[in-house]
Enzyme design. Structure first.
Site, PDB file in Angstrom:
ATOM      1  N   PHE A 246       0.823  -1.215   0.000  1.00 55.05           N
ATOM      2  CA  PHE A 246       0.000   0.000   0.000  1.00 55.05           C
ATOM      3  C   PHE A 246       0.855   1.263   0.000  1.00 55.05           C
ATOM      4  O   PHE A 246       0.393   2.327   0.395  1.00 55.05           O
ATOM      5  CB  PHE A 246      -0.975   0.007   1.196  1.00 55.05           C
ATOM      6  CG  PHE A 246      -1.629  -1.323   1.439  1.00 55.05           C
ATOM      7  CD1 PHE A 246      -2.374  -1.921   0.446  1.00 55.05           C
ATOM      8  CD2 PHE A 246      -1.476  -1.988   2.642  1.00 55.05           C
ATOM      9  CE1 PHE A 246      -2.964  -3.157   0.647  1.00 55.05           C
ATOM     10  CE2 PHE A 246      -2.060  -3.224   2.854  1.00 55.05           C
ATOM     11  CZ  PHE A 246      -2.810  -3.818   1.855  1.00 55.05           C
ATOM     12  N   ARG A 652      -7.070  -1.613 -21.078  1.00 55.02           N
ATOM     13  CA  ARG A 652      -7.207  -3.073 -21.123  1.00 55.02           C
ATOM     14  C   ARG A 652      -7.231  -3.638 -19.708  1.00 55.02           C
ATOM     15  O   ARG A 652      -6.411  -3.280 -18.860  1.00 55.02           O
ATOM     16  CB  ARG A 652      -6.040  -3.694 -21.896  1.00 55.02           C
ATOM     17  CG  ARG A 652      -6.113  -5.215 -21.925  1.00 55.02           C
ATOM     18  CD  ARG A 652      -5.165  -5.838 -22.927  1.00 55.02           C
ATOM     19  NE  ARG A 652      -5.172  -7.291 -22.849  1.00 55.02           N
ATOM     20  CZ  ARG A 652      -6.123  -8.081 -23.401  1.00 55.02           C
ATOM     21  NH1 ARG A 652      -7.122  -7.526 -24.076  1.00 55.02           N
ATOM     22  NH2 ARG A 652      -6.065  -9.387 -23.281  1.00 55.02           N
ATOM     23  N   ILE A 653      -8.207  -4.508 -19.453  1.00 55.62           N
ATOM     24  CA  ILE A 653      -8.283  -5.226 -18.177  1.00 55.62           C
ATOM     25  C   ILE A 653      -7.629  -6.584 -18.409  1.00 55.62           C
ATOM     26  O   ILE A 653      -8.148  -7.414 -19.162  1.00 55.62           O
ATOM     27  CB  ILE A 653      -9.747  -5.390 -17.719  1.00 55.62           C
ATOM     28  CG1 ILE A 653     -10.447  -4.022 -17.612  1.00 55.62           C
ATOM     29  CG2 ILE A 653      -9.820  -6.164 -16.407  1.00 55.62           C
ATOM     30  CD1 ILE A 653      -9.839  -3.061 -16.617  1.00 55.62           C
ATOM     31  N   THR A 658      -8.877 -10.584 -11.035  1.00 49.83           N
ATOM     32  CA  THR A 658      -7.963  -9.861 -10.145  1.00 49.83           C
ATOM     33  C   THR A 658      -8.275  -8.369 -10.147  1.00 49.83           C
ATOM     34  O   THR A 658      -8.121  -7.693  -9.132  1.00 49.83           O
ATOM     35  CB  THR A 658      -6.497 -10.113 -10.551  1.00 49.83           C
ATOM     36  OG1 THR A 658      -6.330  -9.785 -11.919  1.00 49.83           O
ATOM     37  CG2 THR A 658      -6.104 -11.560 -10.325  1.00 49.83           C
ATOM     38  N   GLY A 728      -4.935  -0.281  -9.556  1.00 44.67           N
ATOM     39  CA  GLY A 728      -4.769  -0.617  -8.138  1.00 44.67           C
ATOM     40  C   GLY A 728      -5.173   0.515  -7.213  1.00 44.67           C
ATOM     41  O   GLY A 728      -5.652   0.277  -6.106  1.00 44.67           O
ATOM     42  N   GLU A 729      -4.951   1.739  -7.653  1.00 48.52           N
ATOM     43  CA  GLU A 729      -5.204   2.875  -6.768  1.00 48.52           C
ATOM     44  C   GLU A 729      -6.408   3.690  -7.209  1.00 48.52           C
ATOM     45  O   GLU A 729      -6.588   4.830  -6.779  1.00 48.52           O
ATOM     46  CB  GLU A 729      -3.947   3.745  -6.697  1.00 48.52           C
ATOM     47  CG  GLU A 729      -2.795   2.972  -6.085  1.00 48.52           C
ATOM     48  CD  GLU A 729      -1.473   3.731  -6.105  1.00 48.52           C
ATOM     49  OE1 GLU A 729      -1.265   4.525  -5.200  1.00 48.52           O
ATOM     50  OE2 GLU A 729      -0.671   3.499  -7.019  1.00 48.52           O
TER      51      GLU A 729
END
Lengths: 763, 325
Positions: A246, A652-653, A658, A728-729
């Protein structure tokens, strides 16, 4: 497909299960402290009980009498270490406060002694018996404490380059038809990753191996080498799994070189496992911030003036700041913008990155203010965003590479049932509970950094990918394996991935949500190098080359064109033609616009992140919209958020499973940052009070019964070869504002200071 | 340090009679405090071998007896207790986490020590509970979680438990076993308000163990209401244990106890007196709540608990009156 593995839409990879799922759920995944050491000694830290002053003396007799104690290291006998500069000034460190150097104490919980013993228990027992005499000086705890100093961030932090500005804010604000001025506060918060801030250091002759959870093994390796004054090639950092980072493990903390130095002197491996409360002061944290927002708009809702002033706390020696105005001044169309970020110095440990460092506090202010403006305008807050949506950021006039903000608002609003909402506050209730609905925008800059990779392919399709990336729980193993499998046309289960080791080819810091974009772009490139070699072997004839030309253009050699195309490859045939057993390629990839020294810097542990607003003629961000339902108990004033809905678009994923998991965690953390998380600071002595997971509250399952993640299909060909924006953020941004906006809707009370607790709700 | 097993609490050579020995049951408080170096017992005496005789759950027509080594989770899940003593079941169910409730015993639970951050951090010299006469760091420190009732100028640490509020409300007795045999006392006398000796927390003597609790009568019309920062696994900011005997709309007997706001399990007797013989309405609930907090003293961060506590009491009363039994 289950909810956990959403059906892929266009430009999304398969939701394959996590590469490391079985290892993790069966406890076989080896974290740094699980690594076996040969005859280790155990370290326990003694930390200061004052925040400012000096150590007069130690009384170590009692501690030394504990059976099994080997040594007690203080400033009087500590290994001499070289200084390391702050990462933002070209160094590796998250703080320049180097403990065990002198009698001086610069913050609460500073390391002042290290007890080394034959067992953890003996080391702890002895540490508890160390007696310290201090001369304490009254410290400055935070913003309102006497003795702090404040100054503009620009000029003291090399990474904070500008206070964004355009047009004439003052004049436009004066003349605006509708005006809003409001102040917002966010608290100090600590990451509290599950894995503690451990380190194990083992020497083999002149070579040092460090087992430590790190988000940047190359940074840590080079930083520790610099502090020890040895060649970086002598240091190896290993962490195949990281128990959450984090941001807290992005830069080097002082503990590692200290333990390495003691281990060298003792000629024995040393294992340090600090306590949870020590983690609050020996690593970094999110500092408290204050904001003033001024918005001027026409009656039609169009912004004509926007000013965002932010202030952040940092330590005495280090000018850390997050400076989120770079984002808040560019999010909406507005011709007249001004901003100013300042840093307030107090007697605290140096703060650092924490999940979406700039966006969490700064968008709380802006997205709360936008909601307040919508109320003033008697306008739906979604429509206010739509009116001010833009494809060109207002400061530099650069186009967004792609921007699906309003598509996210529309998708999330639909799933949430926003159209059923009456805008009137206090209009909905259910038994003892007042109900409110709120929303906010989220965004996060798309960032990339140079990365290398090594890929080895065998005739039977077995593939080995080596890259010093980091599995911090995000799914790095999984998406890297998917990338290689897809590019080489081999089954996923034949791909083995190795990350978390500084002996592997360098990857950037796992920070700024750049990992997937950077590592997957590098792996794609190196896989294409392999394809090129194989194609060369099987495409000698002109006819095949001509076919390749037809499919992918004529600017490159045929085998290169074929390698970069989606043309399938018969691996066995190519191997037979080449007559080799293994094909292995190493390559270094860098994003467009990366500085000239990027690759050199990459090897020496400096990640040169590019992207966001710093691209030459474009700006790249991922976007999302979040809607929340808040319930406020009319008797107890307890506040709960039973429903969180977010829609996100991030290029793009790679893997919807996840990705969803990351975004779901983000939504939960966003709620937590609004309602639960705050590090309490004793204003008298500048010490953290709730420095444990019983008192520093994070959500439990009962707090988050309903979390819905919607992934939008988005394609962006202007960012990186992988087409990945990073997410992610993304999801923990704006949630705090959405919660406060919903509390306003539930109660009619506007709360501008986090966290919101039941005593902040008036009767 | 030695860990010994105890086979009978009444034995003359009971190692617990040494003041420096500590009994170990579920361990959910003791182990924590030992890690923090707050408690430094010279010996640990494992009393789990007594569980066979000391963990019975025995509901009867005239009352309830609970063995001190019964697990919180088992008592909370017991059908008779859910039916006839919902205040007990809920006080246990709303405490801690499922994992802790599976380990923790009733006796250990009522002996749980305060969560005061300054008590639990030995780097603070000034804690009258840990170091008698050293002062109180919480008084002018971060004291949002601290008590507003039963405080003294020596200590404002909150009694953290939930179950004890149910026991004190229902006039429970505590059965205590030591080498001299077994004695019984009102549960209300077990905990000692801090006064000038905050280091003395209970009436237990060295070597004595709580062996059982007994609750007279049945209280099907009873509730435990708990307000807290998060939905589960969190201590009360304010809680109320309320038990009523209502016949034909008239309150014949009433019990009100408060948690999260006081230094010890807290019985609000003045508030109860206002209820007896009355018919319930919102005005009465308000007067009762005001009476319960008449002597409350707030400090910098915890004054909100007075207004909160009153609303919690009033709402708990209303829930108890309207509940279907």
């Amino acid at each position: 497909m289950t909810a956990a593995a959403p059906e892929p839409k266009a430009n999304m990879g398969q939701p394959v299960p996590r590469y490391d799922a079985a290892a993790k759920v069966t406890g076989r995944a080896t974290y740094a402290s699980d690594m076996p050491l040969d005859n280790p000694a155990y370290a326990f830290l003694v930390t200061s009980a004052i925040a400012k002053g000096r150590i007069d003396s130690f009384d170590l007799d009692d501690a030394r009498s504990v059976r099994g104690v080997i040594d007690i290291v203080t400033h009087e006998n500590a290994p001499k270490l070289k200084e390391s500069k702050l990462f933002s000034n070209g160094g590796y460190a998250g703080t320049t406060i180097q403990p065990l150097k002198s009698v001086d104490i610069a913050h609460d919980g500073q390391i002042i002694a290290v007890v080394i013993a034959e067992s953890y228990e003996a080391a702890r027992e002895a540490a508890n018996r160390v007696k310290v005499s201090y001369t304490a000086v009254a410290p400055s705890a935070s913003f309102d404490s006497p003795g702090t100093t404040a100054a503009a961030a620009k000029g003291q932090n090399a990474q904070f380059k500008e206070d964004a500005e355009v047009g004439d804010f003052a004049r436009a604000f004066d003349a605006a038809e509708v005006k809003l001025t409001a102040s917002y506060d966010t608290p100090a918060q600590h990451h509290n990753p599950m894995e503690l801030f451990t380190t194990s250091c083992a020497w083999m002759g002149d070579n040092l191996v460090i087992y430590e959870g790190s988000q940047y093994v190359y940074g840590l390796k080079n930083g520790v080498a610099e502090q020890l004054g040895i060649d970086a090639d002598k240091v190896r950092v290993v962490n195949p799994y990281v128990g959450g980072g984090f941001g807290s493990r992005g830069s080097m903390t002082p503990r590692t070189a200290i333990i390495a130095g003691i281990a060298k002197r003792l000629n024995r491996p040393i294992k340090l496992v600090p306590t949870r409360d020590q983690g609050f002061t020996i690593a970094t944290y999110r500092a408290e911030t204050r904001h003033e927002i001024r918005l001027g708009a026409g009656r039609d809702g169009r912004l004509v003036a926007l000013r965002h002033d932010g202030a952040e706390v940092s330590s005495r020696p280090d000018a850390y700041c997050v400076g989120g105005t770079k984002t808040t001044t560019r999010l909406y169309a507005c011709p007249n913008v001004a901003s100013l970020v300042s840093i307030v110095r107090a007697d605290r440990n140096t703060p650092g990155f924490m999940r979406s460092p700039p966006e969490v506090p700064y968008l709380f202010a802006l997205e709360s203010a936008m909601d307040e403006l919508a109320v003033k305008l008697n306008m739906d807050p979604v429509e206010l965003r739509r009116i001010n949506d833009t494809n060109v950021e207002p400061i530099g006039g650069k186009p967004y590479t792609s921007r699906s903000l309003m598509a996210c608002f529309d998708e999330a609003a639909k799933a949430f049932g926003w159209s059923q909402r009456s805008p009137q506050p206090k209009s909905v209730s259910d038994g003892d509970w007042l109900i409110g609905y709120g929303c906010a925008a989220t965004c996060y800059p798309t960032q990339m950094a140079p990365s290398a990779a090594r890929v080895r392919l065998q005739r039977d399709g077995r593939t080995r990918v080596e890259i010093a990336g980091h599995e911090i729980g995000t799914g790095a193993y999984t998406v890297i394996a998917q990338t290689a499998a897809e590019r080489l046309g081999v089954p996923l289960e034949k791909v083995a991935v190795f990350v978390g080791d500084s002996d592997l080819p360098p990857a950037p810091v796992a920070g700024g949500s750049n990992s997937t974009a950077s590592t997957c772009s590098a792996v794609m490139m190196v896989c294409d190098q392999i394809r090129q070699r194989l194609f060369k072997a099987v495409m000698p004839s002109d006819s095949l080359a001509d076919k390749a030309k037809e499919t992918v253009g004529i600017s490159q050699a045929p085998s290169t064109q074929a390698a970069k195309s989606d043309r399938p490859l018969d691996i066995e045939k190519a191997f037979d033609a080449l007559g080799v057993g293994i094909v292995e390629e190493y390559g270094e990839w860098k994003p467009e616009g990366a500085p000239l020294d990027s690759f050199m810097a990459m090897h020496s542990g400096h990640a040169r992140l590019v992207g966001g607003h710093q691209m030459k003629d474009k700006i790249a961000y991922a976007f999302g919209a979040e809607f929340v339902e808040v319930r406020v108990n009319r008797f107890t004033h307890e506040i709960r958020a039973p429903r969180l809905v977010g829609a996100f678009a991030a290029g793009r994923i790679m893997n919807p499973r996840t990705a969803r998991s990351q975004l779901m965690g983000g939504l939960i953390w966003g709620m937590s940052s609004a309602l639960l998380e705050a590090t309490e600071i004793d204003q008298r002595n500048a010490r953290y009070v709730n420095d444990n997971l019983a008192d520093y509250l994070v959500p439990v399952n009962a707090d988050v019964p309903g979390v819905e993640v919607i992934l939008l299909s988005e394609q962006d060909d202007h960012i990186n070869p992988a087409g990945v924006k990073g997410l992610g953020e993304l999801a923990n941004v704006g949630t705090n504002a959405a919660i406060c906006n919903a509390i306003y809707h539930a109660t009619g009370q506007r709360i501008r200071k986090l966290p919101v607790r039941l005593e902040n709700i008036e009767a | 340090m030695a860990v010994q097993a105890l086979s009978t609490a009444a034995a003359a050579n009971n190692p617990l009679t040494k003041a420096t020995a500590q009994p170990l049951a579920g361990g959910t408080t003791l182990i924590d405090l030992m890690k923090l170096d707050v408690m430094r017992p010279a010996a640990i005496v494992d009393i789990n071998s007594l569980a066979r005789g000391w963990s019975a759950i025995e509901p009867a027509s005239d009352g309830l007896r609970l063995g001190a080594l019964a697990k919180m989770s088992n008592v909370a899940a017991h059908a008779d207790i859910q039916r006839n003593y919902p205040v007990i079941a809920d006080s246990l169910r709303l405490a801690a986490s499922a994992q802790l409730r599976n380990m923790a015993t009733l006796g250990g639970n009522v002996m749980q020590r305060t969560r005061c951050s300054y008590f639990r951090d030995i780097s603070y010299e000034n804690c009258n509970k840990r170091n008698p006469g050293s002062g109180c760091a919480a008084m002018d420190g971060v004291n949002r979680m601290h008590a507003v009732l039963g405080t003294s100028d020596q200590c404002i640490a909150t009694y953290p438990g939930d179950f004890a509020q149910a026991l004190i409300a229902l006039d429970a007795a505590v059965e205590i076993t030591g080498k001299a045999g077994t004695r019984s006392m009102p549960f209300a006398q077990l905990h000692k308000a801090p006064g000038s000796t905050p280091d003395i927390e209970t009436a237990l003597q060295p070597g004595e163990l709580i062996s059982a609790f007994s609750v007279p009568g049945r209280w099907p019309r009873s509730v435990y209401l708990k307000a807290r920062d998060r939905q589960s696994y969190e201590f009360a900011l304010s809680s109320a244990a309320v038990a009523l005997d209502v016949q034909d709309g008239t309150i014949r007997d009433a019990r009100v106890a408060l948690g999260g706001v006081a230094t010890v399990p807290w019985r609000a007797r003045e508030a109860e007196a206002l209820l007896k013989g009355q018919k319930f309405d919102d005005g009465l609930a308000q007067r009762v709540a005001d009476a319960a907090f008449a002597d409350a003293k707030g400090r910098q961060h915890n004054s909100f608990k007075i207004a909160l506590g009153k609303r919690v009491v009033a709402h708990a009363l209303q829930q108890a009156v309207t509940m279907e039994i």
